[in-house]
Design a protein around this motif. Structure first.
Motif, PDB file in Angstrom:
ATOM      1  N   LYS A 114      -4.540 -12.285  -7.212  1.00 44.81           N
ATOM      2  CA  LYS A 114      -3.457 -12.731  -6.206  1.00 44.81           C
ATOM      3  C   LYS A 114      -2.868 -11.052  -5.534  1.00 44.81           C
ATOM      4  N   ILE A 115      -3.353 -11.056  -4.687  1.00 52.29           N
ATOM      5  CA  ILE A 115      -3.369  -9.564  -3.572  1.00 52.29           C
ATOM      6  C   ILE A 115      -2.033  -9.278  -2.538  1.00 52.29           C
ATOM      7  N   TYR A 116      -1.420  -8.234  -3.205  1.00 50.67           N
ATOM      8  CA  TYR A 116      -0.243  -7.487  -2.308  1.00 50.67           C
ATOM      9  C   TYR A 116      -0.319  -6.699  -1.021  1.00 50.67           C
ATOM     10  N   LEU A 117      -0.412  -8.014  -0.342  1.00 49.98           N
ATOM     11  CA  LEU A 117      -0.522  -6.738   1.555  1.00 49.98           C
ATOM     12  C   LEU A 117       0.116  -5.750   1.994  1.00 49.98           C
ATOM     13  N   ARG A 118       1.508  -7.004   2.300  1.00 52.54           N
ATOM     14  CA  ARG A 118       2.451  -6.538   2.866  1.00 52.54           C
ATOM     15  C   ARG A 118       4.092  -6.711   2.033  1.00 52.54           C
ATOM     16  N   GLY A 119       5.507  -6.013   2.764  1.00 52.23           N
ATOM     17  CA  GLY A 119       6.096  -6.847   2.156  1.00 52.23           C
ATOM     18  C   GLY A 119       6.639  -5.198   1.505  1.00 52.23           C
ATOM     19  N   ASN A 120       7.852  -6.164   0.384  1.00 57.19           N
ATOM     20  CA  ASN A 120       8.119  -4.964  -1.384  1.00 57.19           C
ATOM     21  C   ASN A 120       7.152  -5.448  -1.692  1.00 57.19           C
ATOM     22  N   LYS A 121       5.646  -4.997  -1.780  1.00 54.83           N
ATOM     23  CA  LYS A 121       4.581  -5.051  -2.487  1.00 54.83           C
ATOM     24  C   LYS A 121       4.333  -4.506  -3.919  1.00 54.83           C
ATOM     25  N   GLN A 122       5.090  -2.864  -3.906  1.00 51.57           N
ATOM     26  CA  GLN A 122       5.455  -2.573  -4.798  1.00 51.57           C
ATOM     27  C   GLN A 122       6.560  -3.243  -5.805  1.00 51.57           C
ATOM     28  N   LEU A 123       7.066  -3.463  -5.222  1.00 51.19           N
ATOM     29  CA  LEU A 123       8.408  -3.603  -6.104  1.00 51.19           C
ATOM     30  C   LEU A 123       7.998  -5.157  -7.219  1.00 51.19           C
ATOM     31  N   GLU A 124       7.569  -6.325  -5.766  1.00 51.06           N
ATOM     32  CA  GLU A 124       7.019  -7.375  -6.727  1.00 51.06           C
ATOM     33  C   GLU A 124       5.963  -8.010  -7.472  1.00 51.06           C
ATOM     34  N   TYR A 125       4.962  -6.423  -7.004  1.00 48.45           N
ATOM     35  CA  TYR A 125       4.478  -6.967  -7.957  1.00 48.45           C
ATOM     36  C   TYR A 125       4.455  -6.100  -9.657  1.00 48.45           C
TER      37      TYR A 125
END
Length: 305
Positions: A44-55
């Protein structure tokens, strides 16, 4: 690690990683299923948005629910958070879709409470976390809720627990009579019934909102909307009766908990709306927000249970 990162959101899998079987793109993430020999894994790769928070939420959520064993969850194999990319590596669950009516099969265990907080502080925490100061409408709603709480003789405190935050049938899979829960991006401490309420409320209201609200974002029938919202509240109260009795939540206190859920749910949707790319999903989300706001004011205007 077999996912090689080159620069911002640029990556590739090394040859020994295995074969890419499927790839899914969402508004903010890419989901890749890799097969090597007879083993599948999910990246699951976080690309955009609140990606640091969601990770960070995702890692906390997997670790917490693994520890307390409230739900059955996929194994978290690996994860990486860097300035270039954030991703997690998970066990692949080849399961069946879970139905809305599987509620009791997913929520089998007792809620683990974390702390008690004053109602006003809880409302303020929601306001700060979801940056209400950037949205005048939310500030008005927040103040109206505070005024409502002052007028009513509710208990002054609320019980919290660590919650999934988006727990619904679409974030679960069934395999070998086990129900797996995943996607902990919204993991956070909230009103203790949040996940139970979300399972019941979200799916029903999403469907109703798409029918009762036009694509010009106008309610087709206000009276019918109020009748349906009242019925849904009663239905959810009835469905949660056993839990409510255990935690000594009567009809009056349930209204407060329900209101807190609606307020934070609306905040979550508005917080994420700017990252929704699909026009269809954006329309559906806006309709859901409108239904929730009408529901909030239906309560604030002293509707009878």
């Amino acid at each position: 690690m077999k996912l090689r990162v080159y620069n911002h959101n640029k990556y590739r899998f090394s040859n020994e990683s295995g074969k890419i079987v499927e790839t899914y793109n969402t508004d903010k993430k890419k989901i890749i299923i890799i097969k090597k020999e007879n083993t599948h894994k999910v990246y699951k790769i976080y690309l955009r948005g609140n990606k640091q928070l969601e990770y960070k939420n995702e890692i906390k959520g997997y670790r917490y629910f693994k520890k307390i064993k409230l739900f059955k969850i996929p194994k978290l194999y690996n994860h990486l958070n860097s300035k270039n990319i954030s991703y997690i590596e998970l066990e692949y669950i080849k399961g069946e879709k879970v139905d809305f009516f599987d509620y009791k099969k997913v929520f089998k265990k007792k809620i683990r409470l974390t702390k008690t907080i004053s109602d006003m502080k809880y409302i303020n925490n929601i306001s700060v976390f979801y940056e209400h100061k950037k949205n005048k409408k939310l500030i008005i709603i927040e103040n109206d809720i505070k005024d409502y709480l002052k007028k009513k003789n509710f208990r002054l405190n609320s019980q919290l627990s660590l919650t999934h935050g988006d727990l619904a049938h679409y974030n679960c899979l069934k395999k070998d009579n086990n129900f797996y829960v995943f996607d902990f991006e919204k993991f956070r401490e909230r009103i203790f019934l949040f996940d139970h309420l979300n399972w019941q409320y979200h799916s029903i209201i999403s469907n109703i909102g798409s029918i009762l609200i036009s694509n010009k974002f106008i309610f087709k029938n206000n009276f019918l909307a109020k009748v349906i919202l009242k019925y849904i509240k009663f239905l959810i109260y009835f469905k949660l009766q056993k839990i409510l009795v255990n935690y000594k939540i009567d009809k009056k206190e349930f209204t407060k908990v329900y209101l807190f859920y609606l307020f934070e749910k609306q905040s979550i949707l508005l917080f994420d709306l700017k990252f929704v790319k699909s026009i269809r999903n954006k329309i559906l989300t806006r309709k859901l927000i409108m239904m929730i706001q009408k529901n909030i004011y239906f309560i604030l205007n002293n509707e009878k249970f």
